[in-house]
Design an enzyme around this catalytic site. Sequence first.
Site, PDB file in Angstrom:
ATOM      1  N   HIS A  49      27.487   1.355  -1.503  1.00 32.42           N
ATOM      2  CA  HIS A  49      27.027   0.133  -0.866  1.00 32.42           C
ATOM      3  C   HIS A  49      27.783  -0.052   0.432  1.00 32.42           C
ATOM      4  O   HIS A  49      28.990   0.169   0.491  1.00 32.42           O
ATOM      5  CB  HIS A  49      27.320  -1.100  -1.735  1.00 32.42           C
ATOM      6  CG  HIS A  49      26.365  -1.251  -2.869  1.00 32.42           C
ATOM      7  ND1 HIS A  49      26.617  -2.086  -3.922  1.00 32.42           N
ATOM      8  CD2 HIS A  49      25.175  -0.680  -3.120  1.00 32.42           C
ATOM      9  CE1 HIS A  49      25.604  -2.036  -4.769  1.00 32.42           C
ATOM     10  NE2 HIS A  49      24.718  -1.181  -4.306  1.00 32.42           N
TER      11      HIS A  49
ATOM     12  N   LYS B  26      -4.753  -3.124   7.363  1.00 33.84           N
ATOM     13  CA  LYS B  26      -5.455  -2.789   6.126  1.00 33.84           C
ATOM     14  C   LYS B  26      -6.115  -3.992   5.465  1.00 33.84           C
ATOM     15  O   LYS B  26      -6.399  -3.987   4.267  1.00 33.84           O
ATOM     16  CB  LYS B  26      -4.502  -2.087   5.147  1.00 33.84           C
ATOM     17  CG  LYS B  26      -4.047  -0.721   5.656  1.00 33.84           C
ATOM     18  CD  LYS B  26      -3.446   0.147   4.580  1.00 33.84           C
ATOM     19  CE  LYS B  26      -3.147   1.540   5.154  1.00 33.84           C
ATOM     20  NZ  LYS B  26      -2.386   2.391   4.225  1.00 33.84           N
TER      21      LYS B  26
ATOM     22  N   THR C  83       0.812  -1.219   0.000  1.00 31.44           N
ATOM     23  CA  THR C  83       0.000   0.000   0.000  1.00 31.44           C
ATOM     24  C   THR C  83       0.847   1.271   0.000  1.00 31.44           C
ATOM     25  O   THR C  83       0.323   2.367  -0.099  1.00 31.44           O
ATOM     26  CB  THR C  83      -0.966   0.017   1.210  1.00 31.44           C
ATOM     27  OG1 THR C  83      -0.205  -0.204   2.390  1.00 31.44           O
ATOM     28  CG2 THR C  83      -2.020  -1.061   1.086  1.00 31.44           C
ATOM     29  N   GLY C  84       2.173   1.114   0.077  1.00 29.37           N
ATOM     30  CA  GLY C  84       3.053   2.285  -0.014  1.00 29.37           C
ATOM     31  C   GLY C  84       3.207   2.711  -1.466  1.00 29.37           C
ATOM     32  O   GLY C  84       2.888   1.947  -2.382  1.00 29.37           O
TER      33      GLY C  84
ATOM     34  N   ILE D   8      13.756  -6.000  -1.163  1.00 29.62           N
ATOM     35  CA  ILE D   8      14.241  -4.894  -1.981  1.00 29.62           C
ATOM     36  C   ILE D   8      14.802  -3.768  -1.092  1.00 29.62           C
ATOM     37  O   ILE D   8      15.708  -3.052  -1.490  1.00 29.62           O
ATOM     38  CB  ILE D   8      13.084  -4.319  -2.846  1.00 29.62           C
ATOM     39  CG1 ILE D   8      12.322  -5.439  -3.561  1.00 29.62           C
ATOM     40  CG2 ILE D   8      13.588  -3.272  -3.819  1.00 29.62           C
ATOM     41  CD1 ILE D   8      13.129  -6.267  -4.515  1.00 29.62           C
ATOM     42  N   THR D   9      14.257  -3.640   0.111  1.00 30.72           N
ATOM     43  CA  THR D   9      14.588  -2.540   1.022  1.00 30.72           C
ATOM     44  C   THR D   9      16.092  -2.303   1.181  1.00 30.72           C
ATOM     45  O   THR D   9      16.858  -3.240   1.382  1.00 30.72           O
ATOM     46  CB  THR D   9      13.974  -2.824   2.408  1.00 30.72           C
ATOM     47  OG1 THR D   9      12.600  -3.101   2.229  1.00 30.72           O
ATOM     48  CG2 THR D   9      14.166  -1.641   3.346  1.00 30.72           C
ATOM     49  N   GLU D  10      16.459  -1.032   1.104  1.00 26.53           N
ATOM     50  CA  GLU D  10      17.864  -0.617   1.251  1.00 26.53           C
ATOM     51  C   GLU D  10      18.027   0.085   2.590  1.00 26.53           C
ATOM     52  O   GLU D  10      17.120   0.786   3.036  1.00 26.53           O
ATOM     53  CB  GLU D  10      18.183   0.360   0.105  1.00 26.53           C
ATOM     54  CG  GLU D  10      19.557   0.958   0.132  1.00 26.53           C
ATOM     55  CD  GLU D  10      19.784   1.924  -1.041  1.00 26.53           C
ATOM     56  OE1 GLU D  10      18.890   2.058  -1.901  1.00 26.53           O
ATOM     57  OE2 GLU D  10      20.858   2.546  -1.071  1.00 26.53           O
TER      58      GLU D  10
ATOM     59  N   GLU E 206      31.696  -6.705  -7.138  1.00 24.89           N
ATOM     60  CA  GLU E 206      32.253  -5.380  -6.889  1.00 24.89           C
ATOM     61  C   GLU E 206      33.214  -5.469  -5.715  1.00 24.89           C
ATOM     62  O   GLU E 206      33.287  -6.502  -5.044  1.00 24.89           O
ATOM     63  CB  GLU E 206      31.143  -4.364  -6.625  1.00 24.89           C
ATOM     64  CG  GLU E 206      30.323  -4.657  -5.385  1.00 24.89           C
ATOM     65  CD  GLU E 206      29.107  -3.735  -5.239  1.00 24.89           C
ATOM     66  OE1 GLU E 206      28.566  -3.301  -6.262  1.00 24.89           O
ATOM     67  OE2 GLU E 206      28.716  -3.474  -4.104  1.00 24.89           O
TER      68      GLU E 206
END
Lengths: 385, 290
Positions: free
Chosen positions: B247, B43, B17-18, B96-98, B209
Amino acid sequence: MDLLEYQGKQLFARHGIPVPDGRPARTVDEAVAAAKEVGFPCAIKAQVKIGGRGKAGGIKIASDEDEAREHSGAILGMDIKGFTVHEVWVETAAPQIESEYYASIVFDRGAKAPLIMLSTQGGMDIEEVADTNPGAIATLHVDPLLGFQDYHGRRLAFEAGVDADLVRPVGAFLHQLYGTFIAEEALLVEVNPLIVTPERKVAALDAKVTLDDNALFRHPDNANLRDPSDEDPQEQMAHERGLTYVKLDGDIGILGNGAGLVMSTLDVVAHYGGAPANFLDAGGGSKAEAITSAVEVILSDDKVKAVLFNIFGGITRCDEVANGLIEAFKTLEPSVPFVVRLDGTNDVEGRRILADADLPNVTTAATMDEAAQKVVALAKGEVLA
Amino acid sequence: MSVLIDNDTKLVVSGITGREGTFHALNNQRYGTNVVAGVTPGKAGQDVEGIPVFNTFRDAVAETGANVAMIFVPPRFAADSILEAADAGIPLVICITEGIPAHDELRVYTQLQRTGTRLVGPNCPGILSPGKANVGIIPASFFKEGNVGVVSRSGTLTYQIGNTLAQAGFGNSSIVGIGGDPVPGSSFIDIIELFQADDQTELIVLSGEIGGDAEERAAEYIADNVTKPVVAYIAGFTAPPGKTMGHAGAIVSGSKGTAAAKAEALESKGVRVGRTPTEVADLAMEILGR
């Protein structure tokens, strides 16, 4: 975020870890007053985030008020390996020291667990001990869900060869150090030396603490410890605007989205003979305002002769980047050429917005290689065919 | 085939819902991913363009049979959401959150080792199995189905490499972003193991990396366990030591963790390393032919 020695010690003290009594001071008068409060003899220690302070003359013992004035005057403002001393820590001079141990806890990414290290050969460069006599360092990983148990402390102490009567106090010290590491969400806590007094007590004579920036929202007191004066002015400006910026030595300003892509962009620019002026990650979901801020940060470095925008949108939308660039040109009127490469989410729209705006001095490129070649040529003052 | 997600994926989205959660959940749905539910505490009963919202993962799983969770909530709530998804028995969680605190990641990682749940991410772009399903924020229109499996620590760099491969005519079995954080739920090795077993994958591209030793460990694993060709790319050859490059994981300290050291470790095990994304595509062409 790295803490200064005294900030680390104040953190330790809050968790019951024994540290010498001390006061921070930013002026000679403050240092003298602090010295009188803690008593003589006292140690006056430069507060900089770099090792080798003692050798550089940044740590001195004062046996009276005159010496406190003289030493603090010499140390404040001193340059240690490029770091200016803005602050000293005045503390009770170490009582007689019988032994110097080493203790640390690091966030071990490889093992995915906190790693505790203990050695009776403290005081010197522990990396040298690790190289020449690795057996002298006892190590142990703690299960993050189980936490520190008393037997962990005993095992480390016995393995490190700690004197029998000190096994319990050293174990207790490690327990408190682990508690600090967890409670403050540190990535590193290091005590070198961990001293043993003639009374057979242990105390932390130094403190090196690195905190997790991502956890500072849970530790507002720690968040306030950040010292903007030790950041590069451009890096500080970027930080205030929520951008990740690292200043480099070249003349090509770089903006990209996502750390990996920006690193890769630096490499590709270097591959084509250019020298990047910075690393700037405008972040996932870069909004128009962020782009304007980013351009301002990049151009505040007057060495920059050309700028490369390398965007591959995922969460970032290319139309927002294009609008941000147009806004930046309106407010900042840059005089250096820009090369822009837009791919990914809403790229067609982004390219159309840019084409319609027809900004002066902006060249587009279809690929990362083409963009890098163009910006390198422009930075050398060449005219694009 | 493909790895981790496909036509059988039933996705539940935490944070649906965000603003970003809605945008990307619907994007994933438009691609063809079967998005069966969302979770936002308080919700339940609402819906996002027809996707039902539940209070808890347990309810979402019971009602919809969701078998993959995507976490799209802010960093301070993310660890809790991952653990809740695992507790509801969801076998695959993609975060996914960073910006999740490192100690949270450590607790989550340790707990998930004790459950049957696999975590991909956090701080990752998600997974795309072209032609089948897209979970996350990868701009899918750039990729088509094919025989190259991609695993990467970086989001946008994944798109860059995938795109370069696409321009050279290659498609992908799956593209897996494992994320750039200090404690990724899945490692290069975990994903390479899946690609090795996947029929559709004929070439594996590893995009690494600077920082840590995940690439070095992968090199060892590849030498002992992987028969398919592997091509690598490492970002950060020009990164100065001691500086964090965005990162949390991307920091070079001392000699270990540098791009040069990683490239050398991979090359010593027979993995060819492209110096630019374009060179990676050139190597792929050389190995697979056209």
